[in-house]
Every structure is written in structure tokens, then in C-alpha cells.
Scaffold this active site. Structure first.
Site, PDB file in Angstrom:
ATOM      1  CG  HIS A  10      -0.104  -0.213   2.481  1.00  0.00           C
ATOM      2  ND1 HIS A  10       0.369  -1.368   3.049  1.00  0.00           N
ATOM      3  CD2 HIS A  10       0.203   0.803   3.503  1.00  0.00           C
ATOM      4  CE1 HIS A  10       0.997  -1.336   4.070  1.00  0.00           C
ATOM      5  NE2 HIS A  10       1.028  -0.077   4.381  1.00  0.00           N
ATOM      6  CB  CYS A  66       7.284  -1.700   0.006  1.00  0.00           C
ATOM      7  SG  CYS A  66       9.118  -1.613   0.572  1.00  0.00           S
ATOM      8  N   GLY A  67       6.941   1.207   0.447  1.00  0.00           N
ATOM      9  CA  GLY A  67       7.031   2.463   0.983  1.00  0.00           C
ATOM     10  C   GLY A  67       8.293   3.065   0.493  1.00  0.00           C
ATOM     11  CB  THR A  68      11.580   2.364   2.152  1.00  0.00           C
ATOM     12  OG1 THR A  68      11.501   0.994   2.741  1.00  0.00           O
ATOM     13  CG2 THR A  68      11.127   3.421   3.254  1.00  0.00           C
ATOM     14  N   GLY A  69      10.918   0.876  -0.345  1.00  0.00           N
ATOM     15  CA  GLY A  69      11.737  -0.251  -1.338  1.00  0.00           C
ATOM     16  C   GLY A  69      12.445  -1.121  -0.511  1.00  0.00           C
ATOM     17  N   GLY A  71      11.841  -2.970   2.463  1.00  0.00           N
ATOM     18  CA  GLY A  71      11.477  -4.208   3.001  1.00  0.00           C
ATOM     19  C   GLY A  71      11.087  -5.148   1.863  1.00  0.00           C
ATOM     20  CG  ASN A 100      25.403  -5.848  -8.747  1.00  0.00           C
ATOM     21  OD1 ASN A 100      24.878  -4.672  -8.977  1.00  0.00           O
ATOM     22  ND2 ASN A 100      26.570  -6.028  -8.276  1.00  0.00           N
ATOM     23  NE  ARG A 110       4.044   5.293   2.490  1.00  0.00           N
ATOM     24  CZ  ARG A 110       3.759   4.258   3.175  1.00  0.00           C
ATOM     25  NH1 ARG A 110       4.693   3.997   4.286  1.00  0.00           N
ATOM     26  NH2 ARG A 110       2.460   3.740   3.451  1.00  0.00           N
ATOM     27  NE  ARG A 133      35.738  -5.906 -13.471  1.00  0.00           N
ATOM     28  CZ  ARG A 133      35.499  -5.134 -14.399  1.00  0.00           C
ATOM     29  NH1 ARG A 133      35.759  -5.773 -15.420  1.00  0.00           N
ATOM     30  NH2 ARG A 133      35.035  -4.002 -14.263  1.00  0.00           N
ATOM     31  NE  ARG A 137      34.550  -8.622  -8.990  1.00  0.00           N
ATOM     32  CZ  ARG A 137      35.280  -7.504  -9.545  1.00  0.00           C
ATOM     33  NH1 ARG A 137      34.495  -6.745 -10.227  1.00  0.00           N
ATOM     34  NH2 ARG A 137      36.287  -7.234  -9.691  1.00  0.00           N
TER      35      ARG A 137
HETATM   36  C1  RB5 Z   1       4.463   0.094   5.196  1.00  0.00           C
HETATM   37  O1  RB5 Z   1       3.978   1.050   5.979  1.00  0.00           O
HETATM   38  C2  RB5 Z   1       6.063   0.371   5.058  1.00  0.00           C
HETATM   39  O2  RB5 Z   1       6.666  -0.071   5.970  1.00  0.00           O
HETATM   40  C3  RB5 Z   1       6.455  -0.330   3.818  1.00  0.00           C
HETATM   41  O3  RB5 Z   1       5.729   0.022   2.551  1.00  0.00           O
HETATM   42  C4  RB5 Z   1       7.794  -0.328   3.255  1.00  0.00           C
HETATM   43  O4  RB5 Z   1       8.369   0.850   3.535  1.00  0.00           O
HETATM   44  C5  RB5 Z   1       8.722  -1.202   4.242  1.00  0.00           C
HETATM   45  O5  RB5 Z   1      10.063  -1.399   4.001  1.00  0.00           O
END
Ligand code: RB5
Length: 147
Positions: A10, A66-69, A71, A100, A110, A133, A137
Site C-alpha cells: 500500500h 513498497c514505501g521505501t523499497g 522491506g 550484478n 514514498r 569478472r 562475483r
Molecule cells: C509500510 O507502511 C511500509 O513499512 C512499507 O511500505 C515499506 O516501506 C517497508 O520497507
């Protein structure tokens, strides 16, 4: 037609929609696993769904958000065979393929990217693994699985 699997929580509904449209505009066949509503879901579940779909075969790569990418990329990387990059810009996106051989790419809904996420995704798509190389790796990296 090249195939891509996508999933998000979300925290990245809008960004995922933007990336999905961009992929489709580029001619990719996108299998989208959601979510497209702000109702809360757990990012490890979405990462697992995306990787399990990818493993069915025929996919070029996966996109998870996700919010930060953070998790969802960590979660995807817990699954065997996955090299999920979380590039912060165009340069890193290009390198994550060249060096990679990333087979998944993650974004944060976010995060205020300094470059257009569509351009970051393009840099990943348009780059090629350089082998040599880097093959050694990447082999060592994959040998770390399960340790
Ligand atoms: C959800 O609130 C948030 O934790 C998730 O989207 C993400 O940022 C986790 O790494």
C-alpha cells in the site's frame, strides 16, 4: 513479448501504477499482482507472490515496490535465485544489471527520487550484464545463499 511481474504494498500504489503504465507503453506484458488500493498489506507477502510468479518461468524480470523499497527488496532477496536491486538513481540502475545481473528491481513509493523512476527503470531495462569478472562475483554472491 517480454514479460514482467510486478507487485507492491500500500506504500507504493501510485508509483506502481506509473511504472506499470510505462512498462506497458514500452510493450512489456505485465503480470500485475497488486495492490492497487491503500488497504494495508504486508510487503513480505507481496514479495513472495512476485517471486513465486517469476519462478513459473517466461519472465524477463520483476518489479517490486513498497514505501521505501527496502522491506520488499530484502524480502525478495531472501528467496533463492533472486537478485533484487534497489537503485537510488539512473547510474545505479544501469550498474545493477551490468555488474550484478539483477533480476528484480525495487522502488519506494514514498521516496523523493532525484530522477524520474521511469528513467531509472529504463536504465535497468536497457543495460546488459557484462559477464567476465562480474560473472565470477555474481556466482560468489549466489553461493552465499543459505549460509
Ligand atoms: C509500510 O507502511 C511500509 O513499512 C512499507 O511500505 C515499506 O516501506 C517497508 O520497507
Amino acid at each position: 513479448m517480454a514479460k514482467v511481474v510486478m507487485a507492491n504494498d500500500h506504500g507504493a500504489v501510485e508509483l506502481a501504477a506509473k511504472l506499470k503504465k510505462h512498462l506497458e507503453d514500452r510493450g512489456f506484458d505485465v503480470t500485475y499482482l497488486g495492490v492497487s488500493t491503500p488497504d494495508s498489506v504486508d510487503y513480505p507477502d507481496k514479495a513472495q507472490e512476485a517471486v513465486e510468479e517469476f519462478r513459473k518461468g517466461g519472465y524477463d524480470f520483476g518489479v517490486v515496490c513498497c514505501g521505501t523499497g527496502i522491506g520488499i527488496s530484502i524480502s525478495a532477496n531472501k528467496m533463492n535465485g533472486i537478485r533484487c536491486a534497489l537503485p537510488q538513481n539512473i547510474y545505479a540502475a544501469e550498474k545493477c544489471k551490468q555488474h550484478n545481473n539483477a533480476n528484480f528491481i525495487a522502488f519506494g513509493g514514498r521516496i523523493e527520487y532525484q530522477e524520474d523512476p521511469n528513467a531509472i527503470l529504463d536504465a535497468y531495462i536497457d543495460a546488459a550484464f557484462e559477464g567476465g569478472r562480474h560473472e565470477r562475483r555474481v556466482g560468489k554472491m549466489m553461493a552465499l545463499e543459505g549460509k
